[in-house]
Write a protein that holds these residues in place. Structure first.
Motif, PDB file in Angstrom:
ATOM      1  N   THR A 100     -49.577 -45.931 -35.405  1.00  0.00           N
ATOM      2  CA  THR A 100     -49.001 -44.846 -36.276  1.00  0.00           C
ATOM      3  C   THR A 100     -49.682 -43.369 -36.059  1.00  0.00           C
ATOM      4  OG1 THR A 100     -50.203 -45.547 -38.217  1.00  0.00           O
ATOM      5  CG2 THR A 100     -47.841 -46.342 -38.021  1.00  0.00           C
ATOM      6  N   ASP A 101     -50.909 -43.502 -36.122  1.00  0.00           N
ATOM      7  CA  ASP A 101     -51.749 -42.363 -35.776  1.00  0.00           C
ATOM      8  C   ASP A 101     -51.441 -41.607 -34.528  1.00  0.00           C
ATOM      9  OD1 ASP A 101     -52.983 -42.377 -38.114  1.00  0.00           O
ATOM     10  OD2 ASP A 101     -54.937 -43.443 -37.453  1.00  0.00           O
ATOM     11  N   ILE A 102     -51.391 -42.700 -33.291  1.00  0.00           N
ATOM     12  CA  ILE A 102     -50.959 -41.981 -32.085  1.00  0.00           C
ATOM     13  C   ILE A 102     -49.502 -41.494 -32.198  1.00  0.00           C
ATOM     14  CG2 ILE A 102     -50.350 -42.800 -29.895  1.00  0.00           C
ATOM     15  CD1 ILE A 102     -52.287 -44.904 -30.002  1.00  0.00           C
ATOM     16  N   ASN A 103     -48.606 -42.196 -32.710  1.00  0.00           N
ATOM     17  CA  ASN A 103     -47.236 -41.334 -32.896  1.00  0.00           C
ATOM     18  C   ASN A 103     -47.195 -40.075 -33.770  1.00  0.00           C
ATOM     19  OD1 ASN A 103     -44.549 -41.867 -32.194  1.00  0.00           O
ATOM     20  ND2 ASN A 103     -43.999 -42.316 -34.393  1.00  0.00           N
ATOM     21  N   ARG A 104     -48.093 -40.147 -34.634  1.00  0.00           N
ATOM     22  CA  ARG A 104     -48.306 -39.062 -35.633  1.00  0.00           C
ATOM     23  C   ARG A 104     -48.481 -37.546 -34.763  1.00  0.00           C
ATOM     24  NH1 ARG A 104     -51.641 -40.427 -39.556  1.00  0.00           N
ATOM     25  NH2 ARG A 104     -50.069 -41.826 -40.135  1.00  0.00           N
ATOM     26  N   GLU A 105     -49.311 -37.977 -33.565  1.00  0.00           N
ATOM     27  CA  GLU A 105     -50.027 -37.039 -32.658  1.00  0.00           C
ATOM     28  C   GLU A 105     -49.171 -36.519 -31.532  1.00  0.00           C
ATOM     29  OE1 GLU A 105     -52.273 -34.005 -31.194  1.00  0.00           O
ATOM     30  OE2 GLU A 105     -52.597 -34.848 -33.337  1.00  0.00           O
ATOM     31  N   TYR A 106     -48.357 -37.430 -30.965  1.00  0.00           N
ATOM     32  CA  TYR A 106     -47.515 -37.517 -29.775  1.00  0.00           C
ATOM     33  C   TYR A 106     -46.057 -37.755 -30.003  1.00  0.00           C
ATOM     34  CZ  TYR A 106     -52.175 -37.268 -27.330  1.00  0.00           C
ATOM     35  OH  TYR A 106     -53.391 -37.097 -27.258  1.00  0.00           O
ATOM     36  N   ASN A 107     -45.616 -38.318 -31.146  1.00  0.00           N
ATOM     37  CA  ASN A 107     -44.141 -38.454 -31.146  1.00  0.00           C
ATOM     38  C   ASN A 107     -43.630 -39.451 -29.968  1.00  0.00           C
ATOM     39  OD1 ASN A 107     -41.712 -38.526 -32.724  1.00  0.00           O
ATOM     40  ND2 ASN A 107     -41.152 -36.708 -31.706  1.00  0.00           N
ATOM     41  N   CYS A 108     -44.086 -40.403 -29.810  1.00  0.00           N
ATOM     42  CA  CYS A 108     -43.830 -41.053 -28.614  1.00  0.00           C
ATOM     43  C   CYS A 108     -43.279 -42.770 -29.051  1.00  0.00           C
ATOM     44  CB  CYS A 108     -45.162 -41.105 -27.516  1.00  0.00           C
ATOM     45  SG  CYS A 108     -46.415 -41.893 -28.216  1.00  0.00           S
ATOM     46  N   ILE A 109     -43.169 -42.983 -30.036  1.00  0.00           N
ATOM     47  CA  ILE A 109     -43.065 -44.543 -30.328  1.00  0.00           C
ATOM     48  C   ILE A 109     -41.889 -44.305 -31.434  1.00  0.00           C
ATOM     49  CG2 ILE A 109     -44.090 -46.451 -31.561  1.00  0.00           C
ATOM     50  CD1 ILE A 109     -46.725 -45.594 -30.691  1.00  0.00           C
ATOM     51  N   THR A 110     -41.069 -45.481 -30.996  1.00  0.00           N
ATOM     52  CA  THR A 110     -39.852 -45.683 -32.104  1.00  0.00           C
ATOM     53  C   THR A 110     -40.150 -47.243 -32.345  1.00  0.00           C
ATOM     54  OG1 THR A 110     -38.106 -44.455 -30.858  1.00  0.00           O
ATOM     55  CG2 THR A 110     -37.440 -45.939 -32.264  1.00  0.00           C
ATOM     56  N   PHE A 111     -40.411 -47.308 -33.792  1.00  0.00           N
ATOM     57  CA  PHE A 111     -40.336 -48.546 -34.446  1.00  0.00           C
ATOM     58  C   PHE A 111     -38.897 -49.017 -34.890  1.00  0.00           C
ATOM     59  CE2 PHE A 111     -44.550 -46.431 -35.100  1.00  0.00           C
ATOM     60  CZ  PHE A 111     -45.393 -47.211 -34.566  1.00  0.00           C
TER      61      PHE A 111
END
Length: 95
Positions: free
Chosen positions: A83-94
């Protein structure tokens, strides 16, 4: 985009972050891969949980029948990292 599906008995991941910087390195994808490899190794080495895995380029599947409290904590920690990585890069869909 990396797709992550978490169920009571598995984690399914597929895709790539597609966030290469000017130097050609996709740090988001590398970070997700490192966290996922670390989760697999930690579940195997730090718990007595039995897991099945399938890993290939752009894909990871981790399955279990039951996780110990340690195993659940490791999965929770892995999820926080994603979730931290996604917050920075917006690259993950859960899912």
């Amino acid at each position: 985009m990396i797709i992550v599906k978490i169920t009571d008995h598995s984690i399914w991941m597929s895709g790539h972050a597609c966030r290469k910087s000017s130097d050609g390195i996709d740090r988001a994808c590398a970070a997700v891969s490192a966290l996922t490899c670390n989760l697999i190794n930690s579940l195997r080495d730090l718990t007595e949980d039995h897991i099945l895995t399938l890993e290939s380029s752009g894909k990871a599947i981790i399955e279990w029948e039951q996780l110990s409290e340690k195993g659940k904590l490791l999965v929770d920690s892995w999820f926080l990292g994603l979730t931290d990585i996604n917050r920075e890069y917006n690259c993950i869909t859960f899912l």
